[in-house]
Write a protein that holds these residues in place. Structure first.
Motif, short mmCIF file in Angstrom:
data_model
loop_
_atom_site.label_atom_id
_atom_site.label_comp_id
_atom_site.label_asym_id
_atom_site.label_seq_id
_atom_site.Cartn_x
_atom_site.Cartn_y
_atom_site.Cartn_z
N PRO A 159 0.81 -1.22 0.00
CA PRO A 159 0.00 0.00 0.00
C PRO A 159 0.84 1.28 0.00
O PRO A 159 1.95 1.30 0.54
CB PRO A 159 -0.82 -0.12 1.29
CG PRO A 159 -0.08 -1.06 2.15
CD PRO A 159 0.64 -2.01 1.24
N GLU A 160 0.27 2.32 -0.59
CA GLU A 160 0.98 3.59 -0.71
C GLU A 160 1.30 4.22 0.64
O GLU A 160 2.26 4.97 0.77
CB GLU A 160 0.16 4.58 -1.55
CG GLU A 160 0.04 4.19 -3.01
CD GLU A 160 -0.75 5.22 -3.81
OE1 GLU A 160 -1.07 6.29 -3.25
OE2 GLU A 160 -1.03 4.96 -4.99
N GLN A 161 0.52 3.91 1.67
CA GLN A 161 0.75 4.51 2.99
C GLN A 161 1.86 3.82 3.78
O GLN A 161 2.17 4.21 4.92
CB GLN A 161 -0.53 4.52 3.82
CG GLN A 161 -1.10 3.15 4.16
CD GLN A 161 -2.13 2.68 3.15
OE1 GLN A 161 -2.07 3.05 1.98
NE2 GLN A 161 -3.09 1.87 3.60
N THR A 162 2.50 2.80 3.20
CA THR A 162 3.62 2.14 3.86
C THR A 162 4.68 3.17 4.22
O THR A 162 5.00 4.06 3.42
CB THR A 162 4.22 1.05 2.95
OG1 THR A 162 3.19 0.07 2.68
CG2 THR A 162 5.39 0.36 3.61
N LYS A 163 5.24 3.05 5.42
CA LYS A 163 6.19 4.08 5.86
C LYS A 163 7.33 3.44 6.65
O LYS A 163 7.30 2.26 7.01
CB LYS A 163 5.49 5.11 6.73
CG LYS A 163 4.86 4.57 8.00
CD LYS A 163 4.12 5.66 8.76
CE LYS A 163 3.49 5.10 10.05
NZ LYS A 163 2.77 6.15 10.80
N GLY A 164 8.33 4.26 6.93
CA GLY A 164 9.46 3.82 7.74
C GLY A 164 10.63 3.32 6.91
O GLY A 164 10.82 3.71 5.76
#
Length: 347
Positions: free
Chosen positions: A197-202
């Motif tokens: 997903p595009e909201q993956t972070k870190g």
């Protein structure tokens, strides 16, 4: 990895003195694989080179002389043994490099199973050397030539070396022969890239990063990802990673590393991988399960693993043993996409 009978056949050429074993000086082994077969050769004369990190580490651990992985010049060796890789262009380039580096009268020796191109390998070596000889045993073929520079086809040898170079296989994506799915994007990797997903972070890791396709897609489409660390056992891929990810300078690192021994503990917010399930030419689903265990140890307590695998591969039990939760998100075209969360800490 080659079956033992391939090396048994290769050694027959030396035992029968069809190929003379030098009494002194280096015996060069290219694309070297560790194993008992090497111990039947004079250890103090062996000089090995390999671009595969687990083999490199095992050869050094055995006390053998191992050339730097990025070495350009090969030592003069009256005998060069080539362990042919599977991919045609890479193999032909290795024959060419071995022959061009050999001194006048030096021998180049290789072996392959008959059903994996033994006769073709002999023909290829003869194309650049002028002639080649062979013997067959154990359904394998050992083949060799000795260098007569006046009959070496230098233009063809140089052409084969050039065909092994890094190239752009699609806009912004760089690869070279011998890497996994080297001349086209693997459909499973493409499916996995679309599933993150595009909201993956870190901070993320790409295990078995290949030429950088998965990391490129994540860095392009997931703006909250700070950095991708790519771990790849095949050194030939590292330069491809740097070319592919050049637009993301500062947001990636590339490591020539054995995933099973070199990952930091509890370091990553997420991991993506299309784990290998072959050891050389042999199916080995245990390797993929080992990747899952390594990923679980490298993730932070709340981390997530995104995994693509061929549908038939038995990874579910290993995922259940390593993660508190896992779910198959996609089952399409022979591939399955699995998300696993919250790694269990092994006691």
């Amino acid at each position: 990895m080659m079956d033992a009978v391939v090396f048994d056949t290769l050694l027959l050429a030396l035992e029968d003195w069809a190929v003379p074993l030098p009494g002194s000086g280096p015996i060069l082994v290219l694309n070297a694989e560790p194993g008992p077969w090497l111990m039947q050769l004079p250890k103090d004369q062996l000089v090995c080179r390999t671009s595969f990190k687990p083999s490199h580490d095992a050869l050094k651990a055995a006390g053998l002389s191992v050339l730097a992985v990025d070495s350009v010049n090969l030592p003069d060796a009256m005998l060069t043994i080539v362990v042919p890789p599977r991919q045609r262009d890479q193999a032909r380039a290795l024959y060419a490099r071995a022959l061009l580096a050999a001194p006048e009268g030096g021998y180049v020796l290789a072996s392959l199973p008959n059903n994996l191109g033994g006769k073709t390998g002999e023909k290829q070596l003869a194309e650049i050397a002028g002639e080649a000889a062979s013997l067959s045993k154990h359904k394998c073929r050992a083949f060799w030539t000795y260098k007569v520079d006046a009959v070496v086809n230098h233009p063809l040898a140089e052409e084969w070396i050039e065909q092994d170079a890094i190239r752009e296989i699609e806009p912004g994506l760089f690869s070279r022969p011998g890497l996994f799915s080297w001349d086209r994007v693997d459909p499973g990797s493409e499916l996995l890239a679309d599933s993150v997903p595009e909201q993956t972070k870190g901070i993320g890791a790409d295990l078995g990063g290949g030429y950088g396709f998965l990391s490129r897609e994540i860095l392009t489409n997931c703006p909250k990802v700070e950095r991708m660390d790519l771990y790849e056992a095949e050194y030939r891929a590292i330069a491809c990673i740097h070319e592919t990810l050049a637009p993301f300078e500062g947001r990636f690192t590339a490591h020539w590393a054995d995933v099973l021994t070199s990952l930091p503990k509890s370091a990553y917010d997420f991991i993506v991988m299309n784990p290998p399930f072959h050891t050389g030419r042999t199916d080995n689903s245990a390797l993929g399960r080992s990747f899952i265990r390594a990923a679980a140890q490298a993730l932070k307590p709340g981390g997530t693993l995104w995994l693509v695998a061929n549908r038939h591969l038995p990874y579910e039990a290993q995922l259940a043993a390593c993660f508190k939760q896992s779910e198959m998100l996609e089952d399409e075209a022979g591939y399955k996409i699995i998300r696993a969360e919250r790694p269990k800490r092994q006691k």
